[in-house]
Scaffold this active site. Structure first.
Site, PDB file in Angstrom:
ATOM      1  N   GLY A  80       0.808  -1.220   0.000  1.00 55.18           N
ATOM      2  CA  GLY A  80       0.000   0.000   0.000  1.00 55.18           C
ATOM      3  C   GLY A  80       0.831   1.255   0.000  1.00 55.18           C
ATOM      4  O   GLY A  80       0.307   2.374  -0.026  1.00 55.18           O
ATOM      5  N   LYS A  95      19.119   4.732   7.154  1.00 57.39           N
ATOM      6  CA  LYS A  95      20.073   5.827   6.909  1.00 57.39           C
ATOM      7  C   LYS A  95      19.644   7.096   7.633  1.00 57.39           C
ATOM      8  O   LYS A  95      20.492   7.888   8.075  1.00 57.39           O
ATOM      9  CB  LYS A  95      20.219   6.098   5.407  1.00 57.39           C
ATOM     10  CG  LYS A  95      20.668   4.903   4.592  1.00 57.39           C
ATOM     11  CD  LYS A  95      21.828   4.155   5.222  1.00 57.39           C
ATOM     12  CE  LYS A  95      22.043   2.800   4.605  1.00 57.39           C
ATOM     13  NZ  LYS A  95      21.111   1.755   5.045  1.00 57.39           N
ATOM     14  N   HIS A 490      41.285  20.146  -4.880  1.00 55.58           N
ATOM     15  CA  HIS A 490      41.953  20.189  -3.569  1.00 55.58           C
ATOM     16  C   HIS A 490      41.350  21.302  -2.723  1.00 55.58           C
ATOM     17  O   HIS A 490      41.113  22.396  -3.229  1.00 55.58           O
ATOM     18  CB  HIS A 490      43.450  20.451  -3.762  1.00 55.58           C
ATOM     19  CG  HIS A 490      44.199  20.636  -2.478  1.00 55.58           C
ATOM     20  ND1 HIS A 490      44.562  19.580  -1.678  1.00 55.58           N
ATOM     21  CD2 HIS A 490      44.629  21.771  -1.849  1.00 55.58           C
ATOM     22  CE1 HIS A 490      45.205  20.039  -0.625  1.00 55.58           C
ATOM     23  NE2 HIS A 490      45.258  21.369  -0.704  1.00 55.58           N
TER      24      HIS A 490
END
Length: 511
Positions: A80, A95, A490
């Site tokens: 559903g 997570k 960097h």
């Protein structure tokens, strides 16, 4: 130094003409399959071009892709709510909790060293769970929106085969309907693997589903199984106050992981106060007392011991979910592990019936299921689909994360390949040092003669994001020199991958 070899992707073989399709070893006139190339405006009684049973990552992606290719498509989902286990009770909510618990852990243990101080800090568990639920709800609604956008018909209910072209659906509203399709894709995913003598009640003995919704923080949590899921959920509750013990029958955690990476990973988890009992068998679990009592013994046999816990998480893996589909009725072949057998086009032994994702052999991962879904539908539509399971990345979303693609060093040795190894620690990476989060390393395996990359393993705070440069490199057959000669911004964590590549074919700069 020799110039880097720019690897080219192997060409794929296409059909000789858009007027022909490859069918059972023969090229056939496409006019016979005109339904593939145009979408009809059908009435409810007409067949679908594609019916997908299951609305998880593989199923809903397959349904959307089929509709995008112009095929009349229906997706059947029993829950559903779309998104399957992954979105509802797996990848996404875990997570969310991993992120929330990490924020608390950082605030409690690291913020002060960065000049951020609090008088007090506490966990508001209901608020943490609500944030998780809100994320899940928004994403499931988002998939429904994608169905509407792409004109995918969505049927909520439990489907089972009546015939290879008909699915009976007991709808969530209490009725029944029959959905017809020229091509039916089974995408029903997987379920928690149970252990003999252990009954999961989702209160004191929980699966990963129950571990996402505990009503209070357990003082003692025992995790049975040291795989991806067990370590992630153990991390969540360990960060916010639980004493976590992981019991594993095997001699190692995460057995599919590169051995060198695995050992360092376990040390980092132990530094976070996660305890491990390896080579240990769970004999029985007693829930009659106020606490749960586990009877343990060495895997090789020996004296038994008792381990007490407030909550036990059973995380011993997953199994294909095919119960009640009626596969035996239509004769679909499965193997001893309960997986549906398919060919390279995801077709079963029954004409017009396909299977993808966790119900077929291969890694049980959401992103693998998505790739299966797209490739399967492309084959149905007369196109060419492809999924290389050797190129599917795996990620453990702990802290640090561990991400891998390709072969482990143990696998390379077993194949008898001459190889080189390049490594670079994040302790020598400027960005990692600047943010004071430098646990981990990058490890690259490359063929000695050709320098072709065979495997990449990363342990770092954001390894799951860094790994995709390596996935692309393996997909295109790149060499370690190709990565080493690619300019990396960097300061970034990704420079560690570049330095590891330099260490593989030559020498790194910063160590």
């Amino acid at each position: 130094m020799a110039m880097a070899t720019i690897a080219r992707r192997k060409a794929v073989t296409f059909f000789p003409s858009s007027r022909h399709l490859y069918n059972n070893g023969n090229y056939t006139s496409a006019s016979k399959y005109s339904w593939i190339f145009k979408r009809g405006f059908a009435s409810g009684s007409e067949e679908n071009d594609v019916v997908v049973i299951g609305g998880g990552p593989g199923g809903y992606v397959a349904a959307i892709k089929a509709a995008q290719l112009g095929l009349k498509t229906t997706c059947i989902e029993k829950r559903g709510a779309l998104g399957g286990t992954c979105l509802n009770v797996g990848c996404i909510p875990s997570k969310a909790l991993l992120h929330s618990s990490h924020m608390y852990h950082e605030a409690k243990h690291s913020f002060a060293s960065h000049g951020v101080k609090f008088d007090s800090i506490e966990v508001d568990l209901p608020a943490m769970l609500a944030q998780k639920d809100n994320a899940v709800g928004n994403l499931t609604k988002g998939i429904e929106g994608l169905f509407k956008k792409n004109k995918v018909n969505y049927v909520k209910g439990y489907g089972k085969f009546l015939s290879p072209s008909e699915v009976s659906v007991d709808t969530l509203e209490g009725g029944n309907t029959v959905v017809k399709g020229k091509n039916i894709i089974i995408a029903t995913g997987s379920d928690v693997k149970s252990l003999p003598g252990i009954t999961i009640d989702e209160e004191r003995i929980v699966s990963s589903t129950g571990a996402l919704s505990l009503k209070e923080i357990p003082k003692k949590l025992v995790v049975i199984g040291a795989g991806y899921i067990g370590l992630e959920m153990g991390s969540v509750w360990g960060r916010i106050g639980s004493e976590v013990t992981v019991v594993e029958f095997a001699p190692d955690i995460v057995p599919t992981m590169d051995g060198e990476i695995r050992k360092q990973f376990q040390r980092f988890l132990e530094k976070q106060k996660m305890k491990f009992m390896l080579k240990t068998k769970v004999v029985s679990v007693d829930t009659t007392a106020s606490c749960v009592k586990l009877t343990l013994e060495p895997a090789a046999g020996g004296d038994q011991t008792i381990l007490e816990a407030d909550v036990v998480l059973v995380s011993a893996g997953r199994v294909p979910f095919t119960a009640g589909l009626g596969l035996e009725k239509i004769g679909v072949e499965i193997d001893k592990a309960g997986r549906i057998l398919v060919n390279e086009r995801f077709a079963t032994n029954i004409s017009g019936v396909y299977a993808i994702g966790d119900v077929i052999p291969g890694p049980m991962l959401a992103h693998k299921a998505e790739e299966d879904g797209v490739a399967c539908v492309e084959y149905i539509a007369g196109k060419v689909g492809h999924v290389d399971y050797d190129m599917v990345p795996g990620v453990v979303y702990t802290h640090p994360e561990v991400a891998s693609v390709g072969k482990t060093e143990e696998q390379v040795k077993a194949l008898g390949i001459d190889y080189r190894v390049g490594k670079f620690p994040f302790l020598a990476n400027s960005r990692a040092k600047a943010i004071d989060d430098a646990d981990g390393l990058v490890k690259i395996l490359a063929e000695k003669e050709t320098d072709k990359i065979l495997g990449v393993h990363i342990m770092a705070p954001n390894a799951g994001e860094l790994i995709h440069e390596a996935v692309l490199a393996l997909q295109y057959g790149a060499s370690s020199e190709d990565i080493a000669r690619t300019c990396h911004a960097h300061p970034t964590m990704s420079e560690a991958l570049k330095e590891a590549a330099m260490a593989t074919y030559d020498k790194p700069i910063h160590i």
